[in-house]
Motif scaffolding. Structure first.
Motif, PDB file in Angstrom:
ATOM      1  N   ASN A  89      57.364  46.120  43.933  1.00 40.23           N
ATOM      2  CA  ASN A  89      57.302  44.665  44.025  1.00 40.23           C
ATOM      3  C   ASN A  89      55.916  44.145  44.389  1.00 40.23           C
ATOM      4  N   LEU A  90      54.915  45.003  44.367  1.00 43.73           N
ATOM      5  CA  LEU A  90      53.543  44.573  44.655  1.00 43.73           C
ATOM      6  C   LEU A  90      53.122  43.491  43.659  1.00 43.73           C
ATOM      7  N   HIS A  91      52.588  42.371  44.158  1.00 45.58           N
ATOM      8  CA  HIS A  91      52.272  41.265  43.252  1.00 45.58           C
ATOM      9  C   HIS A  91      51.019  40.522  43.708  1.00 45.58           C
ATOM     10  N   ILE A  92      50.623  39.540  42.920  1.00 44.30           N
ATOM     11  CA  ILE A  92      49.344  38.850  43.112  1.00 44.30           C
ATOM     12  C   ILE A  92      49.254  38.116  44.450  1.00 44.30           C
ATOM     13  N   ASP A  93      50.360  37.589  44.972  1.00 43.16           N
ATOM     14  CA  ASP A  93      50.297  36.857  46.234  1.00 43.16           C
ATOM     15  C   ASP A  93      49.839  37.771  47.372  1.00 43.16           C
ATOM     16  N   GLN A  94      50.310  39.021  47.348  1.00 49.00           N
ATOM     17  CA  GLN A  94      49.875  39.980  48.358  1.00 49.00           C
ATOM     18  C   GLN A  94      48.393  40.303  48.201  1.00 49.00           C
ATOM     19  N   LEU A  95      47.958  40.455  46.953  1.00 46.65           N
ATOM     20  CA  LEU A  95      46.542  40.734  46.697  1.00 46.65           C
ATOM     21  C   LEU A  95      45.672  39.567  47.154  1.00 46.65           C
ATOM     22  N   ALA A  96      46.092  38.345  46.838  1.00 45.83           N
ATOM     23  CA  ALA A  96      45.311  37.161  47.197  1.00 45.83           C
ATOM     24  C   ALA A  96      45.154  37.043  48.709  1.00 45.83           C
ATOM     25  N   GLU A  97      46.234  37.302  49.425  1.00 48.87           N
ATOM     26  CA  GLU A  97      46.169  37.232  50.889  1.00 48.87           C
ATOM     27  C   GLU A  97      45.214  38.293  51.434  1.00 48.87           C
ATOM     28  N   HIS A  98      45.302  39.499  50.892  1.00 47.25           N
ATOM     29  CA  HIS A  98      44.429  40.582  51.349  1.00 47.25           C
ATOM     30  C   HIS A  98      42.957  40.291  51.038  1.00 47.25           C
ATOM     31  N   MET A  99      42.691  39.658  49.903  1.00 52.85           N
ATOM     32  CA  MET A  99      41.306  39.384  49.484  1.00 52.85           C
ATOM     33  C   MET A  99      40.790  38.045  50.021  1.00 52.85           C
ATOM     34  N   ASN A 100      41.624  37.345  50.789  1.00 51.65           N
ATOM     35  CA  ASN A 100      41.251  36.039  51.358  1.00 51.65           C
ATOM     36  C   ASN A 100      40.842  35.045  50.276  1.00 51.65           C
ATOM     37  N   MET A 101      41.606  35.028  49.191  1.00 52.44           N
ATOM     38  CA  MET A 101      41.368  34.107  48.083  1.00 52.44           C
ATOM     39  C   MET A 101      42.663  33.384  47.751  1.00 52.44           C
ATOM     40  N   SER A 102      42.529  32.225  47.125  1.00 52.70           N
ATOM     41  CA  SER A 102      43.720  31.564  46.607  1.00 52.70           C
ATOM     42  C   SER A 102      44.211  32.343  45.403  1.00 52.70           C
ATOM     43  N   ARG A 103      45.478  32.181  45.064  1.00 52.82           N
ATOM     44  CA  ARG A 103      46.033  32.859  43.903  1.00 52.82           C
ATOM     45  C   ARG A 103      45.280  32.510  42.612  1.00 52.82           C
ATOM     46  N   PRO A 104      44.992  31.205  42.328  1.00 50.17           N
ATOM     47  CA  PRO A 104      44.261  30.878  41.097  1.00 50.17           C
ATOM     48  C   PRO A 104      42.857  31.473  41.061  1.00 50.17           C
ATOM     49  N   THR A 105      42.177  31.470  42.211  1.00 53.02           N
ATOM     50  CA  THR A 105      40.810  32.006  42.264  1.00 53.02           C
ATOM     51  C   THR A 105      40.814  33.508  41.988  1.00 53.02           C
ATOM     52  N   LEU A 106      41.745  34.232  42.612  1.00 51.34           N
ATOM     53  CA  LEU A 106      41.831  35.678  42.393  1.00 51.34           C
ATOM     54  C   LEU A 106      42.173  35.970  40.939  1.00 51.34           C
ATOM     55  N   TYR A 107      43.082  35.192  40.382  1.00 53.67           N
ATOM     56  CA  TYR A 107      43.456  35.384  38.974  1.00 53.67           C
ATOM     57  C   TYR A 107      42.224  35.231  38.082  1.00 53.67           C
ATOM     58  N   ARG A 108      41.448  34.152  38.276  1.00 50.76           N
ATOM     59  CA  ARG A 108      40.255  33.916  37.453  1.00 50.76           C
ATOM     60  C   ARG A 108      39.249  35.048  37.616  1.00 50.76           C
ATOM     61  N   LYS A 109      39.063  35.510  38.840  1.00 49.90           N
ATOM     62  CA  LYS A 109      38.092  36.571  39.109  1.00 49.90           C
ATOM     63  C   LYS A 109      38.485  37.868  38.398  1.00 49.90           C
ATOM     64  N   ILE A 110      39.723  38.288  38.566  1.00 50.90           N
ATOM     65  CA  ILE A 110      40.179  39.538  37.956  1.00 50.90           C
ATOM     66  C   ILE A 110      40.182  39.428  36.436  1.00 50.90           C
ATOM     67  N   LYS A 111      40.660  38.310  35.917  1.00 55.32           N
ATOM     68  CA  LYS A 111      40.736  38.107  34.469  1.00 55.32           C
ATOM     69  C   LYS A 111      39.349  38.128  33.856  1.00 55.32           C
ATOM     70  N   SER A 112      38.400  37.487  34.500  1.00 54.66           N
ATOM     71  CA  SER A 112      37.046  37.421  33.962  1.00 54.66           C
ATOM     72  C   SER A 112      36.332  38.771  34.060  1.00 54.66           C
ATOM     73  N   LEU A 113      36.585  39.497  35.133  1.00 53.27           N
ATOM     74  CA  LEU A 113      35.951  40.811  35.313  1.00 53.27           C
ATOM     75  C   LEU A 113      36.484  41.849  34.343  1.00 53.27           C
ATOM     76  N   SER A 114      37.788  41.800  34.083  1.00 53.24           N
ATOM     77  CA  SER A 114      38.425  42.914  33.385  1.00 53.24           C
ATOM     78  C   SER A 114      39.181  42.551  32.109  1.00 53.24           C
ATOM     79  N   THR A 115      39.372  41.266  31.861  1.00 52.98           N
ATOM     80  CA  THR A 115      40.251  40.712  30.812  1.00 52.98           C
ATOM     81  C   THR A 115      41.726  40.994  31.103  1.00 52.98           C
TER      82      THR A 115
END
Length: 257
Positions: free
Chosen positions: A165-191
């Motif tokens: 059940n690991l998901h983006i909300d957990q990643l965003a909290e760990h990375m101290n980013m909002s969900r949309p910001t983390l999504y844009r960062k990962i998508k842009s870095l890796s597609t």
């Protein structure tokens, strides 16, 4: 995939010219100054930035430095345009992290080719990471800031890899980013979307476990967070173009040789 380019220039004629040159190939965002550019970066996925140097307020050097020092978009390549043709201005462009430095007036064809090459080289790195079972996530880093970001992200995913059940909300909290910001960062870095990045990290871990030859396939499936053997097999085939069984056979052949 259509790449998205942010063009920053206070000269409307230049914005119009670059729109004509690049508009048929890329999705464009236009900004008349650095402040507007920052707002666009906070809201959109951008693959490349073209900025004039001489602008009121935040100039091109300052904008480039802001971009390259911000973890949220330091990965985005920056092309600086300038009428200056001095050794010092070139040095300053490199010091703030510009990826290309182009003097005005410039050939439209040359600009198109340089942009295409820059984007294509980055795309090759992203594709290589996604399709190579043992390639480390840091191959996509274009700066020390990116490397630290990817390390922190990868370590967290691997630490929690058995959790289906690991998901983006957990990643965003760990990375101290909002969900949309983390999504844009990962998508842009890796597609890849964050969900896809988690998935491919699971599969890369699985290839290492398979190579150890210490666990059954069902055990490995659970260890990397899959609740379904069929879904694991399907995703393995999708990313690596071989089934888990074919991958095992290839390892056996390598060991035999």
């Amino acid at each position: 995939m259509t790449y998205r380019i942010l063009i920053v220039d206070d000269n409307e004629d230049i914005l119009e010219f670059l729109s004509q040159v690049l508009g048929d190939t890329y999705t464009l965002h236009l900004a008349g100054n650095g402040e507007i550019a920052q707002k666009i970066l906070d809201a959109e996925i951008v693959d490349l930035i073209i900025s004039d140097i001489m602008m009121p307020g935040i100039d091109g050097f300052e904008l480039c430095q802001l971009i390259k020092s911000n973890v949220e978009y330091c990965h985005i390549p920056v092309v600086l345009l300038t009428v200056k043709n001095t050794y010092q201005s070139h040095i300053e462009g490199l010091e703030v992290g510009a990826d290309l430095y182009i003097q005005k007036p410039f050939s439209a064809e040359l600009l198109q080719l340089q942009i295409a090459n820059l984007l294509e080289n980055r795309a090759k790195i992203k594709t290589h990471f996604a399709s190579s079972p043992f390639e480390d996530v840091r191959v996509m880093a274009h700066s020390k800031t990116d490397e630290a970001f990817l390390n922190k992200l990868d370590e967290y995913i691997r630490k929690n890899i058995s959790d289906p059940n690991l998901h983006i909300d957990q990643l965003a909290e760990h990375m101290n980013m909002s969900r949309p910001t983390l999504y844009r960062k990962i998508k842009s870095l890796s597609t890849l979307s964050p969900k896809e990045l988690i998935n491919i990290t699971r599969l890369k871990k699985a290839t290492r476990l398979i190579a150890q030859n210490e666990f059954t396939m069902s055990e490995i499936t659970r260890m990397v967070g899959y609740s379904s053997q069929s879904l694991f097999n399907k995703n393995f085939q999708r990313y690596f173009n071989v089934s888990p069984g074919e991958y095992i056979n290839s390892l056996d052949k390598d060991q035999a040789n």
